[in-house]
Design an enzyme around this catalytic site. Structure first.
Site, PDB file in Angstrom:
ATOM      1  N   SER A  16       1.823 -17.507  42.670  1.00  8.11           N
ATOM      2  CA  SER A  16       0.914 -16.586  41.972  1.00  8.11           C
ATOM      3  C   SER A  16       0.008 -15.943  43.006  1.00  8.11           C
ATOM      4  CB  SER A  16       0.050 -17.358  40.969  1.00  8.11           C
ATOM      5  OG  SER A  16      -0.973 -16.535  40.447  1.00  8.11           O
ATOM      6  N   ASN A  22       9.990 -22.458  38.231  1.00  7.77           N
ATOM      7  CA  ASN A  22       9.113 -21.492  37.572  1.00  7.77           C
ATOM      8  C   ASN A  22       8.137 -22.131  36.585  1.00  7.77           C
ATOM      9  OD1 ASN A  22       8.520 -18.657  36.231  1.00  7.77           O
ATOM     10  ND2 ASN A  22       9.275 -19.967  34.573  1.00  7.77           N
ATOM     11  N   LYS A  59      -1.301 -23.570  42.893  1.00  5.17           N
ATOM     12  CA  LYS A  59      -0.487 -22.451  43.394  1.00  5.17           C
ATOM     13  C   LYS A  59      -0.677 -22.264  44.900  1.00  5.17           C
ATOM     14  CE  LYS A  59       1.575 -21.326  39.575  1.00  5.17           C
ATOM     15  NZ  LYS A  59       3.038 -21.369  39.414  1.00  5.17           N
ATOM     16  N   ASP A  87      11.034 -32.353  30.667  1.00  3.16           N
ATOM     17  CA  ASP A  87       9.731 -32.164  31.311  1.00  3.16           C
ATOM     18  C   ASP A  87       9.949 -32.350  32.811  1.00  3.16           C
ATOM     19  OD1 ASP A  87       7.199 -32.440  32.417  1.00  3.16           O
ATOM     20  OD2 ASP A  87       6.402 -33.600  30.746  1.00  3.16           O
ATOM     21  N   VAL A  88       9.751 -31.269  33.567  1.00  3.39           N
ATOM     22  CA  VAL A  88      10.039 -31.343  35.015  1.00  3.39           C
ATOM     23  C   VAL A  88       9.123 -32.323  35.733  1.00  3.39           C
ATOM     24  CG1 VAL A  88      11.019 -29.014  35.222  1.00  3.39           C
ATOM     25  CG2 VAL A  88       8.542 -29.343  35.494  1.00  3.39           C
ATOM     26  N   TYR A 120      -5.580 -24.599  38.729  1.00  2.64           N
ATOM     27  CA  TYR A 120      -4.447 -23.669  38.874  1.00  2.64           C
ATOM     28  C   TYR A 120      -4.443 -23.056  40.274  1.00  2.64           C
ATOM     29  CZ  TYR A 120      -1.177 -19.928  37.560  1.00  2.64           C
ATOM     30  OH  TYR A 120      -0.094 -19.074  37.489  1.00  2.64           O
ATOM     31  N   THR A 152       3.533 -11.124  29.983  1.00  2.00           N
ATOM     32  CA  THR A 152       4.207 -12.235  29.310  1.00  2.00           C
ATOM     33  C   THR A 152       3.507 -12.497  27.977  1.00  2.00           C
ATOM     34  OG1 THR A 152       2.745 -13.719  30.490  1.00  2.00           O
ATOM     35  CG2 THR A 152       4.903 -13.347  31.460  1.00  2.00           C
TER      36      THR A 152
HETATM   37  P1  NAD Z   1       4.519 -19.286  30.301  1.00  2.00           P
HETATM   38  O1  NAD Z   1       3.386 -20.232  30.165  1.00  2.00           O
HETATM   39  O2  NAD Z   1       4.643 -18.150  29.370  1.00  2.00           O
HETATM   40  O3  NAD Z   1       5.892 -20.083  30.283  1.00  2.00           O
HETATM   41  C1  NAD Z   1       6.053 -21.218  31.051  1.00  2.00           C
HETATM   42  C2  NAD Z   1       7.195 -22.003  30.472  1.00  2.00           C
HETATM   43  O4  NAD Z   1       7.258 -23.227  31.201  1.00  2.00           O
HETATM   44  C3  NAD Z   1       6.961 -22.368  28.994  1.00  2.00           C
HETATM   45  O5  NAD Z   1       8.107 -22.055  28.235  1.00  2.00           O
HETATM   46  C4  NAD Z   1       6.675 -23.855  29.033  1.00  2.00           C
HETATM   47  O6  NAD Z   1       7.140 -24.547  27.882  1.00  2.00           O
HETATM   48  C5  NAD Z   1       7.440 -24.280  30.288  1.00  2.00           C
HETATM   49  N1  NAD Z   1       6.898 -25.507  30.846  1.00  2.00           N
HETATM   50  C6  NAD Z   1       5.583 -25.806  31.050  1.00  2.00           C
HETATM   51  N2  NAD Z   1       5.477 -27.047  31.530  1.00  2.00           N
HETATM   52  C7  NAD Z   1       6.731 -27.536  31.649  1.00  2.00           C
HETATM   53  C8  NAD Z   1       7.254 -28.771  32.067  1.00  2.00           C
HETATM   54  N3  NAD Z   1       6.446 -29.768  32.450  1.00  2.00           N
HETATM   55  N4  NAD Z   1       8.594 -28.951  32.070  1.00  2.00           N
HETATM   56  C9  NAD Z   1       9.410 -27.954  31.654  1.00  2.00           C
HETATM   57  N5  NAD Z   1       8.969 -26.762  31.234  1.00  2.00           N
HETATM   58  C10 NAD Z   1       7.647 -26.559  31.220  1.00  2.00           C
HETATM   59  O7  NAD Z   1       4.504 -18.817  31.813  1.00  2.00           O
HETATM   60  P2  NAD Z   1       4.662 -17.364  32.465  1.00  2.00           P
HETATM   61  O8  NAD Z   1       3.401 -16.639  32.239  1.00  2.00           O
HETATM   62  O9  NAD Z   1       5.969 -16.758  32.121  1.00  2.00           O
HETATM   63  O10 NAD Z   1       4.677 -17.812  33.990  1.00  2.00           O
HETATM   64  C11 NAD Z   1       5.842 -18.274  34.615  1.00  2.00           C
HETATM   65  C12 NAD Z   1       5.491 -18.638  36.044  1.00  2.00           C
HETATM   66  O11 NAD Z   1       4.893 -17.515  36.671  1.00  2.00           O
HETATM   67  C13 NAD Z   1       4.480 -19.764  36.158  1.00  2.00           C
HETATM   68  O12 NAD Z   1       4.767 -20.517  37.327  1.00  2.00           O
HETATM   69  C14 NAD Z   1       3.165 -19.029  36.321  1.00  2.00           C
HETATM   70  O13 NAD Z   1       2.213 -19.826  36.980  1.00  2.00           O
HETATM   71  C15 NAD Z   1       3.620 -17.860  37.162  1.00  2.00           C
HETATM   72  N6  NAD Z   1       2.749 -16.680  37.057  1.00  2.00           N
HETATM   73  C16 NAD Z   1       2.596 -16.012  35.880  1.00  2.00           C
HETATM   74  C17 NAD Z   1       1.791 -14.882  35.838  1.00  2.00           C
HETATM   75  C18 NAD Z   1       1.611 -14.084  34.576  1.00  2.00           C
HETATM   76  O14 NAD Z   1       0.870 -13.086  34.613  1.00  2.00           O
HETATM   77  N7  NAD Z   1       2.216 -14.438  33.467  1.00  2.00           N
HETATM   78  C19 NAD Z   1       1.144 -14.440  37.002  1.00  2.00           C
HETATM   79  C20 NAD Z   1       1.319 -15.150  38.178  1.00  2.00           C
HETATM   80  C21 NAD Z   1       2.146 -16.274  38.202  1.00  2.00           C
END
Ligand code: NAD
Length: 248
Positions: A128, A77, A145, A51-52, A141, A176
């Site tokens: 984001s 990420n 961000k 857990d980061v 959120y 995703t």
């Molecule tokens: P997701 O929620 O599908 O995956 C995030 C991953 O991070 C998961 O596998 C989760 O288990 C892991 N995670 C969460 N908290 C954690 C912690 N405390 N320690 C370690 N791991 C942890 O996310 P995504 O949609 O692939 O998004 C990835 C990044 O991109 C994020 O920063 C998100 O905010 C950003 N983002 C996503 C989108 C989108 O459309 N999906 C758009 C803009 C920004």
């Protein structure tokens, strides 16, 4: 930086983080994938369950990174996207968790790993479009961000004397697992998908791989004079003041 170096990717079990880790692995890098729960097999990658947002988690990551034999790039990420709510009703607990994972953890993990990063190394933060503009009912959120966007600039200034570059991507809506599930679970999935697509000038969702390629570029020597930049990977969403694709 050589092409076969080491990279740490947080939140690598799925979505954008997984695509980033896979791209680095494909290109011959040693990859340390970090997540709360990792699938048993990730091709060509070492894994650490952590857990980061906790000190113990970050210590595990640092130990595993040392064993990787050099880290040139850190990709922050991982994010928590579960605390929906407006400024009037977001829970304090959800607010705290969101800020802790999305904003404080990138600061503290970067600090924990900085001595492993050589001059010429790089940090890439995944922000984001919601760090550039706000969305209704998503106060925590948005704030996390927005904070990460300006933390990226602060990091670029403070780490420049060490020869490190720090940049961020600001993705639009990406196909995703999480976004696709939100679409599928909505009342009218076809309409919801079109609504998401229409937020972008290109009128489609981005793919995790399209974000991964920009992350890779920002971490590479190809971007050697780029630091403190926030790069929208958003199909033109933020090119317009009206949520791009929507006809006025
Ligand atoms: P997701 O929620 O599908 O995956 C995030 C991953 O991070 C998961 O596998 C989760 O288990 C892991 N995670 C969460 N908290 C954690 C912690 N405390 N320690 C370690 N791991 C942890 O996310 P995504 O949609 O692939 O998004 C990835 C990044 O991109 C994020 O920063 C998100 O905010 C950003 N983002 C996503 C989108 C989108 O459309 N999906 C758009 C803009 C920004």
């Amino acid at each position: 930086m050589t092409d076969a170096s080491g990279v740490v990717v947080t939140g690598a079990a799925r979505g954008i983080g997984r695509a980033v880790a896979e791209l680095y692995a494909e290109r011959g890098w040693r990859v340390l994938s970090v997540d709360l729960n990792l699938p048993p097999v990730l091709r060509g990658q070492r894994r650490v369950k952590a857990d980061v947002s906790t000190a113990a988690g970050r210590e595990r990551i640092v130990r595993a990174a040392r064993e990787l034999g050099g880290v040139q790039v850190l990709v922050n990420n991982a994010a928590y996207q579960g605390a929906h709510g407006s400024v009037l009703d977001v829970s304090e607990r959800g607010w705290a968790r969101t800020l802790s994972v999305n904003l404080t953890a990138p600061l503290l993990l970067t600090r924990a790993l900085v001595d492993l990063l050589p001059s010429g190394g790089a940090v890439v933060n995944v922000a984001s479009v919601q760090g550039l503009f706000a969305e209704q009912d998503n106060a925590a959120y948005n704030a996390s961000k927005g904070g990460l966007v300006n933390l990226t600039r602060a990091m670029s200034l403070d780490l420049a004397p060490r020869g490190l570059r720090v940049n961020a991507v600001a993705p639009g809506a990406i196909s995703t697992e999480g976004v696709l599930a939100a679409i599928a679970d909505s009342e009218n999935p076809a309409q919801t998908r079109r609504d998401y697509e229409d937020l972008h000038a290109l009128r489609r969702l981005g793919t995790p791989q399209e974000v991964a390629k920009v992350v890779y570029f920002l971490g590479s020597d190809e971007a050697s004079f780029l630091t403190g930049a926030i790069v929208p990977v958003d199909g033109g969403m933020t090119a317009s003041f009206m949520m791009a694709g929507r006809p006025v």
